[in-house]
Design a protein around this motif. Structure first.
Motif, PDB file in Angstrom:
ATOM      1  N   HIS A   1       0.832  -1.219   0.000  1.00  0.00           N
ATOM      2  CA  HIS A   1       0.000   0.000   0.000  1.00  0.00           C
ATOM      3  C   HIS A   1       0.857   1.256   0.000  1.00  0.00           C
ATOM      4  O   HIS A   1       0.568   2.238   0.696  1.00  0.00           O
TER       5      HIS A   1
ATOM      6  N   PHE B   1      -3.676   4.937  -5.176  1.00  0.00           N
ATOM      7  CA  PHE B   1      -4.720   4.476  -6.089  1.00  0.00           C
ATOM      8  C   PHE B   1      -4.076   3.944  -7.366  1.00  0.00           C
ATOM      9  O   PHE B   1      -2.864   4.124  -7.602  1.00  0.00           O
TER      10      PHE B   1
ATOM     11  N   ARG C   1      -7.527  -4.428  -6.749  1.00  0.00           N
ATOM     12  CA  ARG C   1      -8.835  -4.456  -6.083  1.00  0.00           C
ATOM     13  C   ARG C   1      -8.851  -5.495  -4.959  1.00  0.00           C
ATOM     14  O   ARG C   1      -9.404  -5.243  -3.884  1.00  0.00           O
TER      15      ARG C   1
ATOM     16  N   GLY D   1      -7.381  -4.085  -1.852  1.00  0.00           N
ATOM     17  CA  GLY D   1      -7.974  -2.876  -1.289  1.00  0.00           C
ATOM     18  C   GLY D   1      -7.410  -1.567  -1.790  1.00  0.00           C
ATOM     19  O   GLY D   1      -7.583  -0.526  -1.137  1.00  0.00           O
TER      20      GLY D   1
ATOM     21  N   PRO E   1      -7.788   1.422  -4.323  1.00  0.00           N
ATOM     22  CA  PRO E   1      -8.839   1.961  -5.201  1.00  0.00           C
ATOM     23  C   PRO E   1      -8.382   2.030  -6.657  1.00  0.00           C
ATOM     24  O   PRO E   1      -7.224   2.353  -6.950  1.00  0.00           O
TER      25      PRO E   1
ATOM     26  N   LYS F   1     -11.921  11.226  -4.783  1.00  0.00           N
ATOM     27  CA  LYS F   1     -12.736  10.301  -3.998  1.00  0.00           C
ATOM     28  C   LYS F   1     -11.910   9.073  -3.625  1.00  0.00           C
ATOM     29  O   LYS F   1     -12.020   8.551  -2.488  1.00  0.00           O
ATOM     30  N   ALA F   2     -11.071   8.606  -4.549  1.00  0.00           N
ATOM     31  CA  ALA F   2     -10.220   7.442  -4.268  1.00  0.00           C
ATOM     32  C   ALA F   2      -9.258   7.724  -3.121  1.00  0.00           C
ATOM     33  O   ALA F   2      -8.892   6.812  -2.359  1.00  0.00           O
TER      34      ALA F   2
ATOM     35  N   GLN G   1      -9.866   9.230  -0.500  1.00  0.00           N
ATOM     36  CA  GLN G   1     -10.591   9.145   0.775  1.00  0.00           C
ATOM     37  C   GLN G   1     -10.891   7.687   1.191  1.00  0.00           C
ATOM     38  O   GLN G   1     -11.356   7.437   2.287  1.00  0.00           O
ATOM     39  N   GLN G   2     -10.631   6.748   0.292  1.00  0.00           N
ATOM     40  CA  GLN G   2     -10.979   5.344   0.580  1.00  0.00           C
ATOM     41  C   GLN G   2      -9.868   4.648   1.375  1.00  0.00           C
ATOM     42  O   GLN G   2      -8.725   5.048   1.359  1.00  0.00           O
TER      43      GLN G   2
END
Length: 301
Positions: free
Chosen positions: A241, A245, A265, A268, A270, A297-298, A300-301
């Motif tokens: 991670h 994104f 995906r 996890g 985005p 928006k991605a 914020q995930q």
């Protein structure tokens, strides 16, 4: 008994004949002149968003044809038809992306020596080997609009004021997108991401983000398979991670690309879909706004 003719019985009909004749001649000349000045200007653009920009400037004084206007078409694989060749041959202004992206358009432009050629690569300072997805540079739309305005004025100086007004009105519509870009710059600064192709890199790098998978993306863009090393690096970034994104171009549906996206995906990360061509029913501004909002928006995930 012979009738006497007064002077006015002769002069008045003669004056009427002269007046009517003059009216007919003047009207004919006016119609002829009007037909000349109102000769339709035809603009051809290789990509529909450039065509939209051109129409925004030209308004009612020119017709615009765009060649690629379907998200199901991969511009890299597009082959023009004979009808497209005829469109280019009859064009007064031709807009090509350049940078090797639409070679067929650049070639047609060279063949039509009478047309005004606008090459976006030249407007934006593109250098060989750079990212040819130039419409994702935040400054491109303004440069294209002003270039179209200049060429239209050269061809049709009579409507200079209208072209200038149209250009400024079209550019004024970008205020909301520019505000969104300023906000995105604050949120994207220093963020790292992966991409299946470098389609959106011009936008994201301008906003301070960094692509961690250049080699993977460039291989796919060149229609080659990423190497095993590049795939492992992709998977490592996803597992750890270290990226915020993934940018995916759904117009490229190769097996390795699908696998890389599915891997993201599953872990996890985005995934944001970014297309090379404008979706039907959307303006260029709507398209750009929607995609940038999806990236934010991605985050914020």
């Amino acid at each position: 008994m012979q009738q006497k003719h007064t002077w006015w019985t002769v002069i008045v009909p003669l004056v009427l004949i002269i007046a009517v004749t003059g009216f007919i001649i003047n009207r004919g000349l006016a119609q002829q002149q009007q037909g000349t000045t109102q000769k339709s200007i035809h603009i051809v653009a290789s990509l529909d968003f450039y065509g939209e920009m051109a129409q925004g400037v030209a308004g009612k004084y020119a017709s615009v044809s765009s060649v690629i206007q379907n998200t199901k078409v991969d511009p890299h694989d597009y082959e023009p038809t004979s009808d497209v060749a005829k469109e280019y041959a009859a064009a007064d202004i031709i807009i090509s992306n350049g940078g090797g992206y639409d070679k067929w358009s650049s070639q047609f432009a060279q063949q039509n020596s009478g047309a005004k050629a606008i090459t976006v690569a030249q407007l934006t300072g593109y250098k060989t080997g750079g990212n040819e997805h130039l419409w994702y540079k935040p400054s491109t739309a303004r440069k294209v609009v002003l270039a179209v305005e200049r060429q239209l004025i050269k061809i049709d100086p009579q409507h200079k004021r209208q072209y200038t007004t149209n250009a400024q009105r079209y550019l004024a519509k970008f205020k909301g997108l520019r505000r969104l870009e300023r906000r995105a710059r604050q949120q994207l600064a220093g963020k790292r991401y992966l991409a299946t192709e470098p389609v959106y890199d011009n936008m994201l790098t301008a906003l301070g983000a960094q692509n961690d998978a250049h080699a993977f993306a460039e291989a796919v863009d060149a229609e080659n398979d990423p190497t095993a090393t590049e795939i492992r690096q992709w998977q490592t970034d996803v597992q750890n991670h270290t990226v915020a994104f993934v940018i995916n171009n759904p117009q490229n549906s190769g097996r390795l690309v699908k696998s890389a996206v599915a891997y993201a995906r599953q872990h996890g990360v985005p995934v944001v879909n970014i297309t090379e061509t404008k979706p039907a029913g959307e303006t260029y501004i709507q398209w750009q706004t929607k995609e940038l909002r999806a990236v934010l928006k991605a985050l914020q995930q």
